[in-house]
Design a protein around this motif. Structure first.
Motif, short mmCIF file in Angstrom:
data_model
loop_
_atom_site.label_atom_id
_atom_site.label_comp_id
_atom_site.label_asym_id
_atom_site.label_seq_id
_atom_site.Cartn_x
_atom_site.Cartn_y
_atom_site.Cartn_z
N ARG A 70 34.88 -2.46 24.22
CA ARG A 70 34.59 -2.76 22.83
C ARG A 70 35.34 -1.76 21.94
O ARG A 70 35.62 -0.64 22.34
CB ARG A 70 33.10 -2.69 22.57
CG ARG A 70 32.32 -3.81 23.25
CD ARG A 70 30.83 -3.66 23.01
NE ARG A 70 30.49 -3.74 21.61
CZ ARG A 70 30.24 -4.86 20.97
NH1 ARG A 70 30.31 -6.01 21.60
NH2 ARG A 70 29.91 -4.86 19.70
N ALA A 71 35.64 -2.20 20.73
CA ALA A 71 36.40 -1.37 19.80
C ALA A 71 35.51 -0.82 18.69
O ALA A 71 35.98 -0.51 17.60
CB ALA A 71 37.54 -2.19 19.21
N ASP A 72 34.22 -0.66 18.97
CA ASP A 72 33.28 -0.25 17.93
C ASP A 72 33.67 1.07 17.26
O ASP A 72 33.56 1.22 16.04
CB ASP A 72 31.86 -0.13 18.51
CG ASP A 72 31.26 -1.49 18.84
OD1 ASP A 72 31.80 -2.51 18.36
OD2 ASP A 72 30.27 -1.54 19.59
N GLU A 73 34.11 2.04 18.06
CA GLU A 73 34.44 3.35 17.48
C GLU A 73 35.61 3.22 16.50
O GLU A 73 35.60 3.86 15.44
CB GLU A 73 34.78 4.34 18.59
CG GLU A 73 33.58 4.75 19.43
CD GLU A 73 33.94 5.81 20.47
OE1 GLU A 73 35.10 6.28 20.47
OE2 GLU A 73 33.06 6.16 21.28
N ALA A 74 36.60 2.43 16.85
CA ALA A 74 37.74 2.25 15.95
C ALA A 74 37.30 1.58 14.65
O ALA A 74 37.73 1.98 13.56
CB ALA A 74 38.83 1.43 16.64
N TYR A 75 36.44 0.57 14.75
CA TYR A 75 35.98 -0.09 13.53
C TYR A 75 35.04 0.81 12.72
O TYR A 75 35.08 0.77 11.48
CB TYR A 75 35.28 -1.41 13.88
CG TYR A 75 36.25 -2.50 14.29
CD1 TYR A 75 37.20 -2.98 13.39
CD2 TYR A 75 36.22 -3.04 15.57
CE1 TYR A 75 38.09 -3.98 13.76
CE2 TYR A 75 37.11 -4.05 15.94
CZ TYR A 75 38.04 -4.50 15.04
OH TYR A 75 38.92 -5.48 15.40
N ASP A 76 34.22 1.62 13.39
CA ASP A 76 33.36 2.57 12.67
C ASP A 76 34.21 3.56 11.87
O ASP A 76 33.96 3.79 10.68
CB ASP A 76 32.47 3.33 13.65
CG ASP A 76 31.36 2.48 14.23
OD1 ASP A 76 31.06 1.41 13.66
OD2 ASP A 76 30.79 2.88 15.27
N ALA A 77 35.21 4.14 12.53
CA ALA A 77 36.06 5.12 11.85
C ALA A 77 36.87 4.46 10.74
O ALA A 77 37.02 5.01 9.64
CB ALA A 77 36.99 5.79 12.87
N GLY A 78 37.39 3.26 11.02
CA GLY A 78 38.15 2.55 10.01
C GLY A 78 37.31 2.20 8.80
O GLY A 78 37.76 2.31 7.65
N ALA A 79 36.07 1.78 9.04
CA ALA A 79 35.19 1.42 7.93
C ALA A 79 34.91 2.61 7.03
O ALA A 79 34.88 2.48 5.80
CB ALA A 79 33.88 0.86 8.47
N GLU A 80 34.74 3.77 7.62
CA GLU A 80 34.46 4.96 6.81
C GLU A 80 35.69 5.38 6.02
O GLU A 80 35.59 5.82 4.87
CB GLU A 80 33.94 6.09 7.68
CG GLU A 80 32.52 5.86 8.16
CD GLU A 80 31.58 5.44 7.03
OE1 GLU A 80 31.46 6.20 6.04
OE2 GLU A 80 30.98 4.35 7.11
N ALA A 81 36.87 5.28 6.62
CA ALA A 81 38.09 5.61 5.90
C ALA A 81 38.30 4.65 4.73
O ALA A 81 38.67 5.06 3.62
CB ALA A 81 39.29 5.56 6.84
N ILE A 82 38.05 3.38 4.97
CA ILE A 82 38.16 2.38 3.90
C ILE A 82 37.13 2.65 2.82
O ILE A 82 37.42 2.57 1.61
CB ILE A 82 38.00 0.97 4.48
CG1 ILE A 82 39.20 0.62 5.36
CG2 ILE A 82 37.82 -0.07 3.37
CD1 ILE A 82 39.01 -0.63 6.21
N ALA A 83 35.90 2.99 3.22
CA ALA A 83 34.83 3.25 2.26
C ALA A 83 35.19 4.39 1.32
O ALA A 83 34.86 4.36 0.12
CB ALA A 83 33.53 3.56 2.99
N GLY A 84 35.89 5.40 1.84
CA GLY A 84 36.29 6.52 0.99
C GLY A 84 37.19 6.07 -0.15
O GLY A 84 37.04 6.52 -1.30
N HIS A 85 38.12 5.18 0.14
CA HIS A 85 39.00 4.66 -0.92
C HIS A 85 38.22 3.78 -1.88
O HIS A 85 38.43 3.86 -3.11
CB HIS A 85 40.14 3.87 -0.29
CG HIS A 85 41.19 4.71 0.37
ND1 HIS A 85 42.16 5.38 -0.35
CD2 HIS A 85 41.42 4.99 1.68
CE1 HIS A 85 42.96 6.04 0.48
NE2 HIS A 85 42.53 5.81 1.72
#
Length: 233
Positions: A70-85
């Motif tokens: 599963r790619a959950d960690e990648a999506y978790d990290a990506g979501a937080e990076a996107i949320a910052g913007h």
């Protein structure tokens, strides 16, 4: 005000299949995000590249494209990076092969962020529609039922789903091609099936299913079938 999260469908491979809306949006957003393999380039970014403005910030979601992991960690990290913007008021466009809500990777970011930020989805041309057009294979006519089947499904599921429709698109072939071929052979559908590989991408091939069985199929391959042979018959 927060920025807007856009899920942008970029189609299956040919940049000319992007919608006018997608091209216009990508030319103005300050940030884009997209999935990519652990090493190498992102297909979604390569499709959208002609439309990105110089200086666009990029968020790369590196992940192993492996059905077992599963790619959950990648999506978790990506979501937080996107949320910052987004929290800083910057719009973010997430590039998604095909259509964002049709087996699209965007759905995993949508699940993580849609409750926190405004979201807009820009539909894209799906691989099913692109493959049918390239193969000259009308999918449906009159009151035909069309079923879309992921090839990783169990063999008995594929057979059951095919039984209830006149037309079918079997996606994500890869290593599952022999299993799917067995089902189609049992149902007497091999002669009505066409295989489309890498639609709109380098290495595109369109062949009768019988010819495609001479070797492994890529993940980006699809079988199209109509039980009448042709939709208009």
């Amino acid at each position: 005000m927060s920025g807007i999260l856009y899920g942008v469908g970029v189609g299956p491979g040919d940049p000319e299949l992007l919608t006018v809306k997608a091209a216009r949006l990508l030319a103005r957003v300050p940030v884009v995000a997209y999935p990519a393999p652990l090493e190498g380039d992102s297909l979604a970014r390569s499709i959208a590249a002609p439309f990105l403005a110089p200086g666009t910030d990029e968020i790369v979601l590196r992940m192993a494209f492996n059905p077992v992991r599963r790619a959950d960690e990648a999506y978790d990290a990506g979501a937080e990076a996107i949320a910052g913007h987004l929290q800083a008021g910057r719009d973010v466009a997430v590039l998604c092969e095909g259509d964002p809500f049709f087996f699209g990777s965007f759905v995993y970011l949508f699940a993580r962020l849609s409750g926190r930020f405004p979201v807009e989805v820009v539909p894209g041309i799906s691989s099913v529609m692109a493959c049918a057009a390239l193969a000259g294979h009308p999918l449906t006519a009159r009151d035909d039922a069309l079923v879309v089947i992921p090839a990783p499904r169990p063999e008995e599921d594929i057979e059951r789903l095919l039984a209830g429709a006149e037309s079918a698109a079997i996606m994500k072939l890869g290593r599952h091609l022999p299993k799917v071929a067995r089902v189609l052979d049992r149902l007497g559908l091999t002669g009505q099936a066409v295989c489309v590989e890498r639609a709109g991408q380098p290495g595109q091939r369109i062949r009768p299913l019988g010819e495609a069985l001479d070797g492994p199929a890529p993940y980006f391959a699809m079988i199209l079938i109509h039980k009448r042979g042709q939709a208009w018959k």
